[in-house]
Design an enzyme around this catalytic site. Sequence first.
Site, PDB file in Angstrom:
ATOM      1  N   HIS A   1      29.426 120.885  62.069  1.00 35.50           N
ATOM      2  CA  HIS A   1      29.580 119.808  61.077  1.00 35.50           C
ATOM      3  C   HIS A   1      28.277 119.620  60.299  1.00 35.50           C
ATOM      4  CE1 HIS A   1      30.746 115.659  59.679  1.00 35.50           C
ATOM      5  NE2 HIS A   1      29.429 115.501  59.747  1.00 35.50           N
ATOM      6  N   GLU A   2      27.147 119.613  61.018  1.00 42.14           N
ATOM      7  CA  GLU A   2      25.857 119.435  60.338  1.00 42.14           C
ATOM      8  C   GLU A   2      25.534 120.630  59.449  1.00 42.14           C
ATOM      9  OE1 GLU A   2      24.703 116.609  60.306  1.00 42.14           O
ATOM     10  OE2 GLU A   2      25.924 115.835  61.943  1.00 42.14           O
TER      11      GLU A   2
ATOM     12  N   HIS B   1      27.266 120.246  56.207  1.00 43.54           N
ATOM     13  CA  HIS B   1      26.528 119.408  55.249  1.00 43.54           C
ATOM     14  C   HIS B   1      25.489 120.246  54.504  1.00 43.54           C
ATOM     15  CE1 HIS B   1      28.181 115.502  55.883  1.00 43.54           C
ATOM     16  NE2 HIS B   1      27.835 115.412  57.153  1.00 43.54           N
TER      17      HIS B   1
ATOM     18  N   GLU C   1      32.005 113.137  54.540  1.00 44.08           N
ATOM     19  CA  GLU C   1      32.203 113.322  55.979  1.00 44.08           C
ATOM     20  C   GLU C   1      33.491 114.087  56.273  1.00 44.08           C
ATOM     21  OE1 GLU C   1      30.141 112.816  58.433  1.00 44.08           O
ATOM     22  OE2 GLU C   1      28.635 112.056  57.070  1.00 44.08           O
TER      23      GLU C   1
END
Length: 315
Positions: free
Chosen positions: A134-135, A138, A205
């Site tokens: 997930h990071e 980003h 998100e």
Amino acid sequence: MNHLKTFVLLAALTALFMGIGYMIGGATGMLIALVFAAGMNLFSYWNADRIVLRMYRAEPVDETHPNAVVRTYVADVVQMAQDAGLPRPTIAIIRNHQPNAFATGRNPANAAVCATTGLLDRLTRDEIRGVMAHELAHVKNRDTLTMTVTATVAGAIAALANFALFFGGGDDRERPGGLIGTLALMILAPMAAGLVQMAISRTREYEADRVGAEIAGDPASLASALQKIEGLAKQIVNTTAERNPASGQLFIINPLAGRGADNLFSTHPATANRVRALMDLGAKMGLAPGRANLADIPPSTSVPSTPSHQPGPWG
């Protein structure tokens, strides 16, 4: 599109900052605020990531770390970054019992991903992979510039609003709105900054969840991690985040404990909605619930799927 979002966001925050300057010192105050905001935006672009890493006392780690869980964490991040076509980011840990993680940096070439020791202690390997994917999403989506600069500028707005009462002396003639206006500013300015932060946060998100689940190949493990982190974040206080609430948007789950008005303007979507979207994605991908695609990881980085969760040693 992300560059446009960054520009619009910074323009809105800069306008808010100038408005605070006008309320404090009239036209002169607005001009000073404009010059200061321009300098702060430029400084934030180049340095905000280092400010955030220093704020949380992030410690870079690599494959030589003495803790086996950390070595596995590093190996998985490196492998997933390669799979996603990203440069190797700076990989760091934060000594904090609350499980959480964030990414920062102005672009993929200058990115850093950070996990708390609480995350490494309390989640399985599959769940940690999901969180860090997930990071990395980003980073891949170039959200980190928006996240980091927004946190820096919004924090400055909140600090300036808190100091507003002490600027301008006792002569309310040069301060539009007088004492009442200044008191209203102290309350409304941080709320307005929070609303600006929210403007792009939810979409960001959800998209990072989707891309991260594809990078890790395991939506169910990310969904499980989100549920665990949310539950524990409400029980374990992240003191640094509580002192710097504007930085809360950087994390995968809101790190604020929810005391007082911390969650009045949450920058994160409801976890239940995120979990539902991830499970729908898993069904579309045809993956069995809770199963990570670990077969593609080279044998040199292979470790048991569920590492030991004994705290430390982190030295």
